[in-house]
Enzyme design. Sequence first.
Site, PDB file in Angstrom:
ATOM      1  N   LYS A  93       0.813  -1.225   0.000  1.00 32.07           N
ATOM      2  CA  LYS A  93       0.000   0.000   0.000  1.00 32.07           C
ATOM      3  C   LYS A  93       0.848   1.279   0.000  1.00 32.07           C
ATOM      4  O   LYS A  93       0.443   2.299  -0.542  1.00 32.07           O
ATOM      5  CB  LYS A  93      -0.931   0.008   1.211  1.00 32.07           C
ATOM      6  N   GLU A 115      -9.876   5.652   3.029  1.00 32.50           N
ATOM      7  CA  GLU A 115     -10.692   4.579   3.581  1.00 32.50           C
ATOM      8  C   GLU A 115      -9.771   3.390   3.793  1.00 32.50           C
ATOM      9  O   GLU A 115      -8.750   3.270   3.121  1.00 32.50           O
ATOM     10  CB  GLU A 115     -11.810   4.201   2.606  1.00 32.50           C
ATOM     11  N   SER A 382       1.661  -9.746  -0.801  1.00 24.31           N
ATOM     12  CA  SER A 382       1.267  -8.329  -0.770  1.00 24.31           C
ATOM     13  C   SER A 382       1.536  -7.642   0.560  1.00 24.31           C
ATOM     14  O   SER A 382       1.699  -6.421   0.598  1.00 24.31           O
ATOM     15  CB  SER A 382      -0.209  -8.204  -1.131  1.00 24.31           C
TER      16      SER A 382
END
Lengths: 404, 267
Positions: A93, A115, A382
């Site tokens: 991210k 969010e 990830s």
Amino acid sequence: MAKERSFTEKEGYFGDFGGRYAPEILTEALIELEGTYLKLRKDKKFLKELEFYRKNYIGRPSPITFAERLTKAWGGARIWLKREDLNHTGAHKINNTIGQALIAKAMGKRRIIAETGAGQHGVATATVGAMFQFETAIFMGEEDLRRQKLNAIRMEMLGAKVIGVSSGTATLKDATSEAMRDWALNVSNTHYIVGSVIGPHPFPTIVRDFQKVIGDESKKQFKKANDKLPDAVVACVGGGSNAMGMFYGFLKDKKVKLYGVEAGGRGSSPGEHSATMLFGKTGFLHGTKTLVIQDEGGQVVPAHSVSAGLDYPGVGPEHAFLHSSGRVKYETVSDQGALDAFMEVCRVEGIIPALETAHAFRFAKDLAKELGKKKDILICLSGRGDKDVAEVARLVGLFQGGEI
Amino acid sequence: MSAIRSVFSETKSSFIPYISLGDPTYDACVDWADALIRGGADILELGIPFSDPVADGPVIQKAFKRALANPFSMEKVLETTAKIHALHPHIPLVYLTYFNPIYSYGFENFAAEAKISGIEGMIIPDLPYDTPETENLFHSLQKRGIDLIHLVTPATAPARMKGIRDFASGFIYYVTSYGVTGERTALSNGLEERIRMTKSLFSLPVSAGFGISSPDQAKEISEYADGIIIGSAVQRIIEENGSNPSLCRKKLEEYALSISKSLRGNR
């Protein structure tokens, strides 16, 4: 097979999907964002700055690791891991939030919002908020706050305001709606850092562009190590940002099979899964035209997954297009399958993966057997699973009533 | 001239209240509509409930949640609309809906059936004018004489307003403030100027909505707007009194009268 890519940046569509279906109050901000980004992506100073932060703050390039013990345990194709879990903040991210923070800075915005479901995007946003001294607010569903308390605490420590969302199903879908409402109110001084390849144009493109570093690096690294490309690439898909970033580097390499893995949850009934590709139909959600899990009346059905990061009833529009074109195959793995894979990867490979990624591992296990030896599978790891340990311990019955 | 335009040509300042269909039941909504029309509504906006109303504030979000506790079907929405229309056939009815439910239903069918139920206009907050779907929907509606009412906001640049002109009819819904629907005590600065500018760019009446709740606010804005749209304040009466139908009816009619009387000076 449909044309591989028909996306034109001017229109913001990927085949029939994408576009800009946002309330009018946000449209000028989206147009401003698109204009700014189109300039910045060619701006040498911006690209240099991005590269600087990638190298010196995120810690890129992230390595690829040959998972020798998993390969042996699964008894089939060789398993390779792209280690996004080793990035600063522990997930992919941060690739996107650094990029969007630089855009927000260029636009002169003083406040950022986001969010978050599992909290990794919230932590990554809170991190760049501290780093670039933005006022930061993170919207998170109450149910996710319960499941991902550690990440909520990290966000607060980083100076962000965490706003619990109790409307609707109190998960990622509702946190996204609430962030859009905040943006509508504060659009003149606020940039909304969308966390996945979703939302109105230009967000799916911007997020993909900041995540494609995963696939670009992987391709080079894998080629250097093996003098060939992997036979298959596997990534988990909620909104789909890590998968999009990984796949993008390989789209033109037709021999590389691409697999996206969605959350099959605990069953096939509505509300029991987040398998958008399998059960969704074309619709409009959060500003984009994409596949959406919905009922016969066009109402969005709450999604479920053991992993807070995957329970979103939509998917990035570019994924919807790649699904329709057949370039990427989308599969599902159940909650139980993900939990099993989570524990197996911990104990066999010494890596605690995010529960999201555990879905990709479980699918890759079967694929490894199917492809057989001498083939190579690259999995996008990830993020790391520290955030999930309490929830997994509860679900698998570790430390019940005992001491830790 | 469309039924909606006729209202504006006869009335200097129109009162346009809003209710969410299905809150708390579809049958109750026929009563709420009747009360608002008896209290002086010139046009009535009917909200089609949607699970993810991103342009709406807490009051309407809660109304949709209560509405969706009933089994949702577009047939039920259309049937309730027809009942309201039968009670007051001279009052134009307008749907306010998010795009997904009507896309899912098929908008050609939807347009045909909405017209039969008495619908004269559509407002779709998440469908900007510059999408392929708007063009298709606009033509479907135009064939049946249903207006496609567009939103213009404080953030909409004049160049965009010019684009909206090609697909807008009925009236322009001018959003008075940033943010989502909901009552506000203060109105944004420069509202009069913005509304006058919007009027100069469109050959359509301009009605103002978002944040208006009191008779005084309505009166003030009616000095320069052609209509006043009130949603959350009406919906709050239903939220607070919906379980007592006769009291709720009474309060809705009284509230509508207070607004319509405040506008009467301009009629």
